[in-house]
Motif scaffolding. Structure first.
Motif, PDB file in Angstrom:
ATOM      1  N   GLU A  83      39.071 -57.654   7.480  1.00 21.47           N
ATOM      2  CA  GLU A  83      39.977 -58.338   6.636  1.00 21.47           C
ATOM      3  C   GLU A  83      41.319 -57.673   7.016  1.00 21.47           C
ATOM      4  N   ILE A  84      41.309 -56.453   7.028  1.00 24.48           N
ATOM      5  CA  ILE A  84      42.775 -55.784   7.551  1.00 24.48           C
ATOM      6  C   ILE A  84      43.164 -56.390   8.831  1.00 24.48           C
ATOM      7  N   LEU A  85      42.313 -56.640   9.862  1.00 22.01           N
ATOM      8  CA  LEU A  85      42.738 -57.023  11.024  1.00 22.01           C
ATOM      9  C   LEU A  85      43.074 -58.244  11.226  1.00 22.01           C
ATOM     10  N   LYS A  86      42.424 -59.329  10.153  1.00 15.64           N
ATOM     11  CA  LYS A  86      42.767 -60.721   9.890  1.00 15.64           C
ATOM     12  C   LYS A  86      44.362 -60.684   9.629  1.00 15.64           C
ATOM     13  N   GLY A  87      44.741 -59.795   8.648  1.00 15.45           N
ATOM     14  CA  GLY A  87      46.150 -59.767   8.603  1.00 15.45           C
ATOM     15  C   GLY A  87      47.239 -59.291   9.444  1.00 15.45           C
ATOM     16  N   ILE A  88      46.723 -58.166  10.264  1.00 16.17           N
ATOM     17  CA  ILE A  88      47.492 -57.719  11.330  1.00 16.17           C
ATOM     18  C   ILE A  88      47.568 -58.645  12.377  1.00 16.17           C
ATOM     19  N   ASN A  89      46.767 -59.249  12.829  1.00 17.41           N
ATOM     20  CA  ASN A  89      46.761 -59.892  14.078  1.00 17.41           C
ATOM     21  C   ASN A  89      46.163 -61.304  13.782  1.00 17.41           C
ATOM     22  N   PRO A  90      46.815 -62.177  13.139  1.00 17.65           N
ATOM     23  CA  PRO A  90      46.365 -63.356  12.967  1.00 17.65           C
ATOM     24  C   PRO A  90      46.302 -64.191  14.285  1.00 17.65           C
ATOM     25  N   ILE A  91      45.076 -65.118  14.233  1.00 13.74           N
ATOM     26  CA  ILE A  91      45.062 -65.912  15.493  1.00 13.74           C
ATOM     27  C   ILE A  91      45.637 -67.176  15.032  1.00 13.74           C
ATOM     28  N   ASP A  92      46.889 -67.694  15.729  1.00 15.50           N
ATOM     29  CA  ASP A  92      47.485 -68.631  15.285  1.00 15.50           C
ATOM     30  C   ASP A  92      47.162 -69.878  16.364  1.00 15.50           C
ATOM     31  N   GLU A  93      46.909 -70.956  15.689  1.00 17.95           N
ATOM     32  CA  GLU A  93      46.756 -72.268  16.374  1.00 17.95           C
ATOM     33  C   GLU A  93      47.987 -72.700  17.130  1.00 17.95           C
ATOM     34  N   PRO A  94      47.897 -72.946  18.350  1.00 19.50           N
ATOM     35  CA  PRO A  94      49.181 -73.505  19.274  1.00 19.50           C
ATOM     36  C   PRO A  94      49.713 -74.525  18.353  1.00 19.50           C
ATOM     37  N   VAL A  95      51.344 -74.297  18.433  1.00 15.08           N
ATOM     38  CA  VAL A  95      52.003 -75.494  17.808  1.00 15.08           C
ATOM     39  C   VAL A  95      52.326 -76.554  18.770  1.00 15.08           C
ATOM     40  N   SER A  96      52.243 -77.760  18.212  1.00 15.76           N
ATOM     41  CA  SER A  96      52.479 -78.607  19.207  1.00 15.76           C
ATOM     42  C   SER A  96      53.941 -79.153  19.386  1.00 15.76           C
ATOM     43  N   GLU A  97      54.295 -79.884  20.142  1.00 14.75           N
ATOM     44  CA  GLU A  97      55.916 -79.761  20.616  1.00 14.75           C
ATOM     45  C   GLU A  97      56.185 -80.826  19.627  1.00 14.75           C
ATOM     46  N   VAL A  98      55.679 -81.704  18.867  1.00 15.94           N
ATOM     47  CA  VAL A  98      56.072 -82.577  17.774  1.00 15.94           C
ATOM     48  C   VAL A  98      56.486 -81.371  16.508  1.00 15.94           C
ATOM     49  N   GLU A  99      55.460 -80.453  16.358  1.00 14.47           N
ATOM     50  CA  GLU A  99      55.663 -79.655  15.482  1.00 14.47           C
ATOM     51  C   GLU A  99      56.771 -78.657  15.604  1.00 14.47           C
TER      52      GLU A  99
END
Length: 101
Positions: free
Chosen positions: A64-80
């Motif tokens: 749970e701690i690591l989830k907040g420290i190093n979240p895995i982000d989905e790649p953001v599309s060019e449109v976003e």
């Protein structure tokens, strides 16, 4: 005998830190434990039987701690990315127009 330069800690009955002392503090009580050396712990706990610091956090707590420290982000599309840039420009324009009044 050389005195330890590590932080000193008063621990509770379960081995968790309740108070810390700088090693230069002249008012350190006798019942303190030296800080751990080497790797850090998420939730340090002193094991009196073993005479050493151990990890006091469960694997679930660590995850749970690591989830907040190093979240895995989905790649953001060019449109976003472009939508975010347009919103930023709109905010700047709003501030500029409000300052002209």
């Amino acid at each position: 005998m050389e005195e330890s330069r590590l932080m000193k800690y008063v621990i509770d009955e379960n081995g968790y830190i309740v108070r810390s002392y700088n090693p230069d503090d002249p008012n350190i009580p006798d019942n303190v434990v030296d800080a751990w050396e080497g790797s850090g712990f998420f939730k340090p706990r002193y094991d009196r039987e073993r005479g050493q610091w151990v990890e006091g956090a469960t694997q679930e707590e660590i995850d749970e701690i690591l989830k907040g420290i190093n979240p895995i982000d989905e790649p953001v599309s060019e449109v976003e990315q472009m939508k975010e840039q347009i919103l930023d420009l709109q905010r700047v324009c709003n501030v500029l127009m409000a300052n002209q009044s």
